[in-house]
Design an enzyme around this catalytic site. Structure first.
Site, mmCIF file in Angstrom:
data_model
loop_
_atom_site.group_PDB
_atom_site.id
_atom_site.type_symbol
_atom_site.label_atom_id
_atom_site.label_comp_id
_atom_site.label_asym_id
_atom_site.label_seq_id
_atom_site.Cartn_x
_atom_site.Cartn_y
_atom_site.Cartn_z
ATOM 1 N N HIS A 127 10.791 -8.362 10.214
ATOM 2 C CA HIS A 127 11.687 -7.909 9.135
ATOM 3 C C HIS A 127 12.838 -7.066 9.688
ATOM 4 O O HIS A 127 13.309 -6.133 9.036
ATOM 5 C CB HIS A 127 10.913 -7.129 8.071
ATOM 6 C CG HIS A 127 9.860 -7.934 7.383
ATOM 7 N ND1 HIS A 127 10.135 -8.764 6.316
ATOM 8 C CD2 HIS A 127 8.534 -8.062 7.621
ATOM 9 C CE1 HIS A 127 9.014 -9.360 5.917
ATOM 10 N NE2 HIS A 127 8.032 -8.958 6.704
ATOM 11 N N HIS A 138 5.236 1.722 3.351
ATOM 12 C CA HIS A 138 3.832 1.834 3.761
ATOM 13 C C HIS A 138 2.958 1.490 2.563
ATOM 14 O O HIS A 138 3.119 2.076 1.480
ATOM 15 C CB HIS A 138 3.536 3.250 4.256
ATOM 16 C CG HIS A 138 2.105 3.506 4.596
ATOM 17 N ND1 HIS A 138 1.278 2.541 5.151
ATOM 18 C CD2 HIS A 138 1.329 4.617 4.453
ATOM 19 C CE1 HIS A 138 0.077 3.049 5.326
ATOM 20 N NE2 HIS A 138 0.076 4.298 4.911
ATOM 21 N N ASN A 147 6.515 -10.311 -0.186
ATOM 22 C CA ASN A 147 7.345 -11.394 0.334
ATOM 23 C C ASN A 147 7.836 -12.266 -0.808
ATOM 24 O O ASN A 147 7.423 -12.109 -1.958
ATOM 25 C CB ASN A 147 6.543 -12.260 1.320
ATOM 26 C CG ASN A 147 6.275 -11.562 2.642
ATOM 27 O OD1 ASN A 147 7.045 -10.716 3.077
ATOM 28 N ND2 ASN A 147 5.177 -11.915 3.286
#
Length: 759
Positions: A131, A395, A203
């Protein structure tokens, strides 16, 4: 008594005020690099920094410990009207090193040279392993209240507005790679909630290549460039990727999604997002529900066609990040609804025979409808890419009361990995104190020191229990907003390195996806597999891939085998016959046109009144018109001048969602091969029409885009070999009529009936 303002500073402020008065509130055509037009000559009158453009803002101003400071954003940006050192000492020269005479050696005492070069040498931080290439925006999430029965999370409450920062990205490529490569895209959202930060890190594909995080280094090592040559960049079309996914067949489902049109989205604004994993929600009474998160774009799901993606990667490798930023600048704010699929929190964590802990599986929406719970709107661009888009740290362990994790083994590993990677990228444990990562709730964590500590902690007792600091900080309970993990029973079992038997099915859901595609989408999947596998060197890998495809669909396998020049093998597992899921197809709907880009091809001064009127109508409809002419500058004619945004040399069809053609332009002065390789000096010039316009028209037609013509535009169609009554083509007697018909076609994304599928 207030201090009297320095007269020099006061004079500088007046200059700044004058500059700010000239700031344009917005541009009809997005993309202006600065907030005010620059002068022709270098400015010499001192003035402070310009304000950001109207579409930009920085992180909200909170302290490192989550306290709202109330400080204006301009107060945390650079200030003053004079160049200084990092400590604020003014500089009289930054173009010449301090030397022993004009031709002498540079002196070590040149503190400004050393500071400037040292900082430059350390400007870059390690890019993300995956990413790395991203684009981001600020926005707001508004809860509908529909989730209150299943989650006590405050940000999901009715009409609760929560600031967010969203980052989109490709997975495999480096920061310098192209946007439009075939790849999975990241869709990560940071919610700055009243209960702490919640990160939903997903995603644009609802499943993943692996079922257990321990395989993540393997799949990424396989997908990244070959370690000997460091090629290919940002591609899955190479041996190591296909070697892995054909041996490790749990990757089959995700690979099929990647080979579909989902792997080459038209825009981040037209891309779905998924949480991938199953999460556990907890309501105010302590009852639990299992859910899967979905982001549904208001503009619909839309993709590029493969040739279009390839051309765009060369013509405009920043296509997706430009599209996102321009849409926000133009006021066409992208929106997504957050929805959840809900499932009973049963002991086996299965639903309709589908293992909810297997991240390679979906639950079809026909079995569990997606229920909207809130609206995300992106309404501001970052003011600094590095400080915000590059330094934002997500996170999955950033959770809030009402949202908990499950035992999905991929999710469990990600809970470690995301935290660990920030320590290397962002230089230590205090990365959460960077402005873009700061929580909007008070922090009293007893964590101390470490590299890049920017908070100034007080007290002498960063431990519990203590009496020296009055016992502070105290523990919270469920009644005072504490985050408490759901006390799920862990069955007594022996320690094993195994997976549940339900994880062994690697093909049935890939077959479901294949059978749910329309004939046109199946053609694109066949083409993608054929292209990708033909780029592999080893024949054994191609043959192994065909064995995998045979277990998805013999028709898919046969057509890819034909393209590879290899025999098609028979299936090695029984083929299931699932009920197709229409929700998996991108085709069939009609969608809003916000921010769509319409190219208006002109022949110069011809029918400028029509060009003016249609240009204004496009703006009024919330779309972006770009005028394309033989040369730059303005087209005057009678009435207001029309500004040219693109020339025949700089325009390419891939930039536009549709084309309006106002004439049949003669070849421009630069229409020859030595100047522009898009020009054929032979037969093309003999047509009397600029060959670059003909190329633009034929490309747009080949890619299924709507075409509207009036006046002499019909002649350009004829020379291009396109029938005036072809699907998705509008021939009209006026600009307004052409636009009206064109916008109706554009709502379906493409003229799909222009494609003749074989499967």
């Amino acid at each position: 008594m207030s201090a009297k303002k320095n007269p020099v500073a006061a004079a500088a402020d007046k200059v700044v005020e004058k500059v700010q008065e000239a700031v344009r509130p917005g541009n009809e055509i997005p993309g202006a690099p600065g907030p005010v037009p620059p002068p022709l000559e270098e400015p010499t009158e001192p003035a402070g920094p310009l304000p950001p453009k109207h579409d930009q803002r920085g992180p909200d101003t909170y302290s490192p410990t989550g306290q709202e400071t109330g400080v204006a954003q301009k107060k945390v940006a650079q200030g003053g009207d004079r160049l200084t050192t990092a400590q604020g000492a003014r500089l009289y020269d930054t173009d010449h090193s301090l030397k022993a005479g004009p031709r002498g050696p540079v002196l070590l005492q040149d503190h400004h040279l050393r500071e400037k070069i040292t900082h430059f040498d350390h400007e870059r931080i390690p890019e993300r392993v995956v990413h790395a290439r991203g684009a981001a925006a600020h926005g707001v999430f508004q809860g509908y209240g529909a989730a209150e029965r299943i989650s006590k999370a405050a940000f999901l409450g009715k009409d609760v507005e929560t600031p967010v920062f969203v980052r989109f990205s490709t997975v495999l490529g480096s920061r310098g790679s192209a946007d439009t490569v075939r790849d999975t895209r990241g869709f990560a959202t940071k919610f700055y909630t009243s209960e702490g930060v919640f990160d939903l890190v997903g995603n644009n594909i609802p499943v993943f290549f692996i079922q257990d995080a321990i395989k993540f280094p393997d799949v990424i090592h396989a997908g990244k460039p070959h370690p000997d040559r460091e090629i290919p960049q940002a591609q899955s079309a190479h041996d190591t990727f296909w070697d892995f996914v054909t041996l490790h067949t749990e990757a089959t489902h995700h690979t099929l999604w990647n080979m579909s049109d989902r792997g080459i989205p038209r825009s981040y604004r037209m891309m779905e997002g998924f949480g991938v994993h199953t999460f556990r929600l907890v309501n105010a009474e302590g009852a639990t529900t299992l859910v899967k998160f979905h982001w549904k774009p208001k503009l619909g799901v839309h993709s590029l066609v493969w040739e279009e993606a390839q051309i765009t990667a060369g013509m405009d490798p920043d296509f997706h990040r430009r599209d996102l930023a321009d849409a926000i600048e133009a006021g066409a704010f992208p929106q997504w609804e957050l929805g959840v699929q809900t499932f009973p929190d049963t002991e086996d964590q299965m639903f309709e025979g589908i293992d909810l802990l297997d991240p390679t599986k979906i639950v079809p929406e026909e079995l569990a409808p997606v229920q909207p719970v809130g609206l995300l709107t992106l309404n501001a661009n970052p003011s600094n890419y590095f400080a915000e888009t590059e330094q934002v740290a997500f996170h999955l362990g950033n959770l809030v009361p009402g949202i908990d994790v499950t035992n999905d083994p991929l999710l469990q590993g990600r809970l470690f990995s995301y935290l660990d990677t920030q320590l290397t990228r962002l230089g230590g444990p205090n990365f959460n104190q960077l402005p873009i990562n700061r929580t909007h709730t008070p922090v009293n964590d007893m964590l101390r020191d470490g590299m890049h500590q920017t908070a100034v902690h007080r007290g002498v007792a960063p431990y519990r229990p203590n009496s020296l600091d009055g016992g502070c900080p105290f523990l919270a309970g469920a009644d005072t907003g504490a985050y408490i993990e759901v006390p799920v029973e862990v069955p007594a079992a022996r320690k094993v390195r195994e997976a549940a038997a339900s994880f062994d099915d690697h093909y049935s859901q890939a077959r479901l996806f294949w059978l749910s595609m329309t004939p046109t989408e199946r053609e694109h999947i066949v083409a993608a597999y054929t292209f990708e596998l033909n780029k592999c060197w080893e024949n054994a890998i191609k043959e192994r891939a065909l064995k995998v495809l045979a277990n998805i669909g013999p028709d898919l396998c046969a057509q890819v085998a034909a393209g590879l020049g290899l025999p098609a093998p028979a299936p090695t597992v029984p083929l299931t016959e699932p009920q197709p899921s229409p929700a998996l197809s991108q085709l069939g709907g009609v969608w809003p046109l916000d921010g769509r880009i319409i190219g208006i091809v002109t022949a110069g001064e011809q029918d400028l009144s029509g060009v003016r009127s249609v240009r204004q109508a496009i703006l009024d409809a919330g779309m972006v018109p770009l005028v394309i002419a033989p040369t730059g500058g303005t087209l005057d004619g009678d009435g207001d001048p029309v500004t040219v945004q693109r020339t025949f040399a700089t325009a390419r069809s891939t930039e536009f969602d549709a084309l309006l053609i106002a004439g049949a332009p003669a070849p421009g002065a630069d229409a020859y091969g030595a100047r522009d390789a898009k020009v054929d000096d032979g037969t093309a010039l003999a047509t009397g029409i600029d060959p670059r316009v003909l190329l633009m028209i034929t490309e747009a037609y080949r890619h299924g885009k709507a075409l509207g013509v009036w006046a002499d535009g019909a002649e350009a169609l004829r020379v291009a070999g396109i029938a005036p009554d072809a699907p998705g083509v509008v021939t009209a007697d006026s600009a307004g009529t052409a636009l009206a018909a064109l916008t109706e076609l554009l709502g379906r994304h493409r003229a799909w009936d222009r494609f003749t599928p074989a499967v």
